[in-house]
Design a protein around this motif. Structure first.
Motif, PDB file in Angstrom:
ATOM      1  N   ASN A 184       0.821  -1.210   0.000  1.00  0.00           N
ATOM      2  CA  ASN A 184       0.000   0.000   0.000  1.00  0.00           C
ATOM      3  C   ASN A 184       0.856   1.261   0.000  1.00  0.00           C
ATOM      4  O   ASN A 184       0.544   2.231  -0.707  1.00  0.00           O
ATOM      5  N   VAL A 185       1.945   1.257   0.767  1.00  0.00           N
ATOM      6  CA  VAL A 185       2.813   2.448   0.826  1.00  0.00           C
ATOM      7  C   VAL A 185       3.321   2.806  -0.559  1.00  0.00           C
ATOM      8  O   VAL A 185       3.256   3.959  -0.994  1.00  0.00           O
ATOM      9  N   LYS A 186       3.821   1.807  -1.278  1.00  0.00           N
ATOM     10  CA  LYS A 186       4.403   2.082  -2.601  1.00  0.00           C
ATOM     11  C   LYS A 186       3.323   2.427  -3.623  1.00  0.00           C
ATOM     12  O   LYS A 186       3.517   3.296  -4.479  1.00  0.00           O
ATOM     13  N   ALA A 187       2.164   1.753  -3.544  1.00  0.00           N
ATOM     14  CA  ALA A 187       1.073   2.055  -4.477  1.00  0.00           C
ATOM     15  C   ALA A 187       0.618   3.505  -4.320  1.00  0.00           C
ATOM     16  O   ALA A 187       0.408   4.223  -5.311  1.00  0.00           O
ATOM     17  N   VAL A 188       0.491   3.954  -3.073  1.00  0.00           N
ATOM     18  CA  VAL A 188       0.056   5.335  -2.812  1.00  0.00           C
ATOM     19  C   VAL A 188       1.127   6.325  -3.258  1.00  0.00           C
ATOM     20  O   VAL A 188       0.816   7.375  -3.838  1.00  0.00           O
TER      21      VAL A 188
END
Length: 351
Positions: free
Chosen positions: A155-159
């Motif tokens: 999620n961190v990288k996707a955001v």
């Protein structure tokens, strides 16, 4: 338009979703009963069973072709973030559980089996094992206990990718702090597309709805040797029964906010303390980037709360503009990782 099947195995279910580009066509949470699973002594033994359940669902819903299959990444060896094609080396490590047994280890294996059936490639995206620490970040103060990179990488990288796109920039030229606020909390400084530090959400940083975060270490040692707790019980107190659960007997932030509205001053103190600790950790990560922070991004389920994000922002908005990207959708995050490869925005990495 690329048609992609995403697979996310959990302990008692397998989430699957079919996308055309970024548009969700159909999704399902395929539940597996304890009776079905108890016949398998190891998680890896469930591979054929889970594959057949998905295969049946695809046939029943008339899906006969895909451009790519993507699975949730498992406990692999430490690796850079990115989208990886599933290869023999990865299959070998997922099967033996090189860093432990976990349902997510099945993601790449199931994806590969289905991909072979359809004659396409299988991928994983930003697994839990992502490690982009510099050596200086690994030093803890005790040689026997190095700091480890364990975080909500997907999620961190996707955001972070979404933020860069929305700002019309490349992640390669940006410095961000991304705070994933959920049942666990990961606060990540990203320098030029690398996640160079993080609090391990199970052991460090702010307390969360159900985890203690960092504790006064001397008092924790005394508690451990007090004779009141065995190892399993104490670990449960730290992860599962810590944070909001320990103070307020709930892990539901909406319930806490309801109590605050009704005048519960103790609930207000504890909730505000969580915001305070989150902000303090974000401030610490700003020093890792030497103050050169373009944006601070709050994401994860808790960032739906205006009360909480406003409290945090009051402390940190002097560092950089605060952006809110609420929620966590692992399925679209997996698909976006594959689309970046299929659209030649980035190259698939080799494990």
């Amino acid at each position: 338009m690329f048609r992609i099947l995403a697979i996310n195995p959990g302990s008692t279910s397998t989430k699957i979703a079919v996308y055309e580009g970024k548009e969700l066509i159909k999704s399902e949470n395929l539940s597996h009963s304890r009776e079905e699973l108890k016949k398998y002594s190891k998680i890896i033994d469930q591979l054929d069973f889970r594959y057949e359940v998905i295969e049946k669902w695809l046939e029943e819903n008339g899906f006969t072709s895909f451009h790519s299959i993507v699975g949730r990444g498992g406990l692999l060896r430490p690796m850079e973030s990115g989208t990886y094609e599933v290869n023999e080396e990865m299959i070998k490590d997922l099967k033996i559980g090189v860093q432990g047994e976990h349902a997510s280890n099945l993601g790449g294996l199931i994806a590969k089996k289905i991909a072979e059936k359809f004659g396409v490639k299988a991928y994983i995206v930003d697994p839990v094992a992502v490690d982009e620490f510099e050596d200086i970040a690994r030093i803890s103060g005790m040689p026997e206990i190095p700091r480890r990179s364990l975080l909500h990488a997907l999620n961190v990288k996707a955001v972070a990718h979404r933020v860069a796109k929305d700002l019309g920039k490349s992640l390669e030229e940006m410095n961000l702090i991304v705070a994933h606020l959920g049942g666990g909390i990961s606060i990540v400084p990203i320098r030029k597309n690398k996640m160079i530090d993080v609090n391990n959400a199970n052991e460090m940083g702010p307390f969360s709805p159900e985890r203690t975060g960092g504790l006064p270490v001397g008092d924790l040692v005394k508690l451990a040797f007090s004779g009141k707790y065995d190892l399993a019980t104490l670990k449960k107190k730290l992860t599962g029964e810590g944070g909001l659960v320990a103070y307020l007997n709930t892990n539901d932030a909406r319930e806490v906010e309801r109590r605050i509205k009704e005048g519960d001053k103790y609930a207000e103190l504890i909730y505000n303390a969580m915001a305070y600790q989150i902000a303090k950790e974000i401030g610490a990560m700003a020093t890792v980037l030497k103050g050169q922070v373009e944006k601070i991004v709050l994401t994860g389920g808790l960032s739906h709360s205006k009360y909480l994000t406003d409290k945090i922002s009051q402390y940190i908005s002097f560092i950089a503009e605060v952006l809110i990207y609420p929620g966590e959708d692992e399925m679209i995050a997996l698909v976006e990782g594959v689309l970046r490869v299929l659209n030649n925005e980035e190259k698939a990495k080799t494990y």
